[in-house]
Write an enzyme that holds these catalytic residues in place. Structure first.
Site, mmCIF file in Angstrom:
data_model
loop_
_atom_site.group_PDB
_atom_site.id
_atom_site.type_symbol
_atom_site.label_atom_id
_atom_site.label_comp_id
_atom_site.label_asym_id
_atom_site.label_seq_id
_atom_site.Cartn_x
_atom_site.Cartn_y
_atom_site.Cartn_z
ATOM 1 N N LYS A 93 -3.310 12.191 -3.848
ATOM 2 C CA LYS A 93 -2.351 12.510 -2.777
ATOM 3 C C LYS A 93 -1.014 12.977 -3.353
ATOM 4 O O LYS A 93 -0.073 13.250 -2.618
ATOM 5 C CB LYS A 93 -2.124 11.281 -1.891
ATOM 6 C CG LYS A 93 -3.356 10.849 -1.081
ATOM 7 C CD LYS A 93 -2.995 9.753 -0.132
ATOM 8 C CE LYS A 93 -4.188 8.964 0.364
ATOM 9 N NZ LYS A 93 -5.066 9.697 1.260
ATOM 10 N N ASP A 136 0.869 -1.167 0.000
ATOM 11 C CA ASP A 136 0.000 0.000 0.000
ATOM 12 C C ASP A 136 0.910 1.223 0.000
ATOM 13 O O ASP A 136 1.482 1.590 1.030
ATOM 14 C CB ASP A 136 -0.903 -0.026 1.239
ATOM 15 C CG ASP A 136 -1.736 1.243 1.369
ATOM 16 O OD1 ASP A 136 -1.486 2.213 0.619
ATOM 17 O OD2 ASP A 136 -2.621 1.281 2.244
HETATM 18 N N1 C6P Z 1 -5.651 8.010 3.733
HETATM 19 C C1 C6P Z 1 -5.713 9.899 5.242
HETATM 20 O O1 C6P Z 1 -6.135 10.993 5.604
HETATM 21 P P1 C6P Z 1 -7.938 6.377 -1.086
HETATM 22 O O2 C6P Z 1 -8.999 6.911 -0.158
HETATM 23 O O3 C6P Z 1 -8.385 5.130 -1.800
HETATM 24 O O4 C6P Z 1 -7.358 7.410 -1.984
HETATM 25 O O5 C6P Z 1 -6.698 5.971 -0.142
HETATM 26 C C2 C6P Z 1 -6.888 5.063 0.908
HETATM 27 C C3 C6P Z 1 -5.651 4.924 1.726
HETATM 28 C C4 C6P Z 1 -4.983 3.713 1.732
HETATM 29 N N2 C6P Z 1 -3.846 3.536 2.404
HETATM 30 C C5 C6P Z 1 -3.296 4.521 3.132
HETATM 31 C C6 C6P Z 1 -2.000 4.277 3.845
HETATM 32 C C7 C6P Z 1 -3.923 5.770 3.184
HETATM 33 O O6 C6P Z 1 -3.370 6.738 3.916
HETATM 34 C C8 C6P Z 1 -5.137 5.978 2.478
HETATM 35 C C9 C6P Z 1 -5.854 7.291 2.560
HETATM 36 C C10 C6P Z 1 -6.186 9.334 3.932
HETATM 37 O O7 C6P Z 1 -4.911 9.243 5.915
HETATM 38 C C11 C6P Z 1 -7.684 9.404 3.805
HETATM 39 S S1 C6P Z 1 -8.511 8.401 4.987
#
Ligand code: C6P
Length: 405
Positions: free
Chosen positions: A225, A199
């Site tokens: 991000k 991840d």
């Molecule tokens: N974390 C945070 O504020 P998505 O939502 O699919 O773009 O990413 C999910 C996700 C998966 N793994 C990690 C390590 C992450 O940090 C995140 C997204 C954001 O920490 C939103 S909850």
């Protein structure tokens, strides 16, 4: 414009982001989503203004242009990750969808009852729940590598066994900022013949990630991000695995032929891109990658290390603060609480000073449970944050403490 690959000047780089000239904003929540530079906004706008059309479907000019731009964005991503085979890059909606794709298309077809999936206690819900759902369907078991109170993983090797079929680990924690030793995890996965999933939601945007050198099986991240638009993300998968996998979603584009009673599949990566993709967003992500390359990923990482150290040292001077995690190898994410002040109140008070921080469980409730807190405050950085902003944050936090005395 940009002094290519020199050390970072955040005040200069901020000028590339329209939001910072439009409002007073100390943005310390880039782990949730990054701000968007003008070049990305304009690239998306330019698509709709000048060649808006669907991809891979038509022979007229603008459709050819859209297809070419979409596929060039894929090539840019492959190069950014040092991947030779462009067909190993699948566009998804984001990290969450990328991980679900593996859970549906690989796990549900390759695991059996009593097989094991290994994750860690410091995962985001996106790297927990898809595996829980798959394990429930199959009768497989979800095993957990715990973390130590300093925010590092505790002896991962102890949790691998012959039953481990897949291991999925966050590269950088979105709570502690810990950069995990994923080389070690990938080596262990190989030793036990397990599939490795990284991840990379919090790593690919912030430091160089060489997928060829890592040699993991899958790697997932989100475009939003890393300066890109929302709605687009990536799943890297080794082509030999992707070739053998069943499609995730069915529909247009992912097929070679359809009869009323059966269908055959398109080549990878399109086999996994059913329906009209997020075209403008993928092209916008390509523009984001161009900018990141121009600034330099190593330079970004070095700058974020400096601003992180400065913030930790500044925060430590505040009475009653507790910072969670203290890993030696860490990125620009800092999580904390202040005695007798709920993190939501903290976020509200600093917001009055136009400072954006995140408060809550950060989609990582198992971490909160182990820390024995319901929520924390979190600040996270990108290259557009300045040291002055950290001083403003600390002053604002001190004001909050006075208010609650
Ligand atoms: N974390 C945070 O504020 P998505 O939502 O699919 O773009 O990413 C999910 C996700 C998966 N793994 C990690 C390590 C992450 O940090 C995140 C997204 C954001 O920490 C939103 S909850």
């Amino acid at each position: 414009m940009i002094n290519s690959k020199s050390s970072i000047d955040p005040n200069e780089l901020r000028k590339l982001f329209p939001i910072f000239s439009k409002r007073s904003l100390v943005y310390l929540d880039s782990a949730a989503t990054s701000q968007k530079p003008e070049i990305v906004i304009n690239t998306v706008k330019n698509f709709y203004d000048e060649y808006n059309s669907n991809v891979h479907r038509s022979i007229y000019d603008i459709s050819q242009e859209a297809t070419e731009a979409y596929e060039i964005a894929r090539e840019k991503i492959a190069k950014f990750l040092n991947i030779d085979k462009v067909n190993s890059i699948i566009f998804t909606k984001g990290t969450t969808e990328s991980i679900n794709l593996i859970a549906y298309s690989w796990v549900r077809h390759n695991l059996q009852k009593d097989d094991e999936i290994l994750i860690t206690e410091m995962e985001h819900h996106s790297n927990i729940v898809p595996w829980q759902l798959a394990c429930k369907d199959i009768g497989a078991k979800l095993k957990i590598i715990p973390f130590e109170m300093d925010g590092t993983l505790s002896n991962p090797e102890k949790y691998f066994s012959k039953k481990t079929k897949l291991v999925s680990v966050t590269h950088q924690s979105n709570v502690f900022g810990t950069i995990n030793d994923i080389d070690k995890i990938i080596t262990l996965a190989k030793k036990y013949n397990a599939i490795s999933v990284i991840d990379a939601a919090q790593s690919v945007p912030h430091f160089p990630v060489d997928v060829k050198a890592l040699d993991c099986d899958f790697l997932a991240f989100s475009g939003h991000k890393m300066l890109g638009p929302t709605g687009v993300g990536v799943l890297y998968g080794k082509p030999e695995l992707l070739e053998k996998m069943n499609p995730f979603l069915g529909g247009g584009e992912m097929i070679r032929s359809v009869k009323l009673n059966e269908s055959t599949w398109n080549d990878i990566p399109w086999k996994f891109e059913a329906g009209t993709p997020n075209i403008a967003q993928a092209i916008g992500l390509g523009a984001a990658i161009d900018l990141l390359n121009q600034i330099g990923m190593k330079e970004i990482h070095n700058y974020e290390k400096k601003i992180t150290d400065y913030t930790i040292n500044s925060l430590r001077e505040i009475d009653g603060i507790k910072i969670y995690g203290n890993a030696p190898n860490r990125g620009g994410v800092i999580t904390f609480n202040i005695d007798n002040i709920h993190s939501h109140d903290l976020a509200q008070i600093v917001n009055n000073d136009k400072i954006a921080i995140r408060a809550g469980h950060h989609c990582a409730q198992p971490i909160m449970n182990k820390l024995n807190v319901s929520s924390t405050a979190r600040v996270s950085f990108y290259f557009y944050n300045t040291f002055d902003e950290i001083d403003l944050l600390c002053n604002s936090l001190k004001k909050a403490i006075k208010l609650f005395q």
